[in-house]
Motif scaffolding. Structure first.
Motif, short mmCIF file in Angstrom:
data_model
loop_
_atom_site.label_atom_id
_atom_site.label_comp_id
_atom_site.label_asym_id
_atom_site.label_seq_id
_atom_site.Cartn_x
_atom_site.Cartn_y
_atom_site.Cartn_z
N GLN A 1 0.84 -1.23 -0.03
CA GLN A 1 0.18 -0.07 0.08
C GLN A 1 0.93 1.30 0.25
OE1 GLN A 1 -2.48 -0.70 3.32
NE2 GLN A 1 -4.07 -1.65 2.46
N ASN A 2 1.93 1.28 0.90
CA ASN A 2 2.72 2.14 0.71
C ASN A 2 3.43 2.46 -0.47
OD1 ASN A 2 2.36 2.96 3.40
ND2 ASN A 2 4.05 1.79 4.22
N GLY B 1 10.46 0.72 -3.04
CA GLY B 1 10.55 2.19 -2.90
C GLY B 1 11.59 3.07 -3.26
N ALA C 1 9.14 10.47 -0.53
CA ALA C 1 8.31 9.11 0.10
C ALA C 1 9.14 7.63 -0.24
CB ALA C 1 6.99 9.11 -0.43
N LEU D 1 10.30 4.95 2.43
CA LEU D 1 9.77 3.55 2.20
C LEU D 1 11.11 2.49 2.50
CD1 LEU D 1 7.26 2.14 1.88
CD2 LEU D 1 7.75 1.98 -0.41
N ALA E 1 1.18 4.08 -2.88
CA ALA E 1 0.93 5.61 -2.46
C ALA E 1 1.81 6.27 -3.42
CB ALA E 1 0.99 5.82 -1.11
#
Length: 229
Positions: free
Chosen positions: A18-19, A47, A38, A42, A22
């Protein structure tokens, strides 16, 4: 207590996904600097790949000329960290190649030529890990084109005969990806094939954009098509 721990362990991959989702949404919306930060926070390979992508996009689409080299450098660093986190992540090698390719435009001729082999190695690694990686096929086509255009292709084994076939493979894999057609159009224009280039620009402009990057790529298509003589 054991049940609680097990539940948390099972939920962890979902939370990470989910991260990452996003962060990808921020990239799609054109919030590249925010997405870069972001992605770094992560800290996972996924990420960091997104951080590298966001940094390259910011450099290519939004940054001032004086900022571009710095942001491509950030992309390179994030991609290297992604490879350290997961040495079998195809996207990490692709983002490293993308960043290096753009950084070569800001470095001295000897250093830029020195990057050529590394870029090729990273694209080859991407395609070994994911033979259907359309972006890597486009980047490899551009690698061959760039070195041949600079009259140094023979030093690195660049081959003009593979350029259009690589583009065709990429477009067959991802027919609705705007940037593939824009890059092919640019190469065709450079080869003097202006009508073929115009058709590719028109094809790129006929696709409904889904992301901020798509819209930037279509703006480029309009500029370059208008400049065809």
């Amino acid at each position: 207590m054991k049940g609680l721990v097990l539940s948390l362990v099972l939920l962890l991959p979902l939370a990470l996904a989910q991260n990452a989702g996003a962060v990808e949404k921020l990239v799609d919306e054109g919030k590249f600097q925010e997405a870069y930060e972001a992605g770094l926070r992560l800290g996972s390979a996924e990420g960091l790949v997104l951080a590298a992508k966001a940094a390259s996009y910011y450099a290519g689409y939004q940054a001032k000329d004086s900022e571009k080299a710095d942001w491509f450098g950030r992309a390179e660093a994030a991609a290297r960290r992604a490879i350290q986190a997961d040495s079998n992540n195809a996207e990490a090698y692709f983002e490293l190649a993308r960043a290096q390719g753009r950084l070569s435009q800001y470095r001295g001729i000897l250093e830029s030529l020195g990057l050529a082999s590394s870029i090729k190695d990273n694209l080859d690694r991407t395609l070994r890990l994911n033979p259907r990686h359309a972006g890597a096929k486009v980047a490899l086509a551009l690698w061959h084109h760039s070195l041949i255009s600079k009259n140094v292709g023979w030093l690195y084994g660049a081959n003009g005969n593979v350029i259009v076939p690589l583009f065709n493979e990429a477009i067959q894999l991802e027919p609705q990806t705007i940037i593939h057609k824009v890059e092919l159009a640019g190469v065709l224009a450079a080869q003097g094939k202006k009508e073929d280039a115009r058709k590719q620009y028109e094809a790129a402009l006929s696709i409904a954009p889904k992301t901020a990057a798509d819209r930037f790529d279509q703006e480029r298509a309009r500029r370059e098509m208008a400049a065809l003589r």
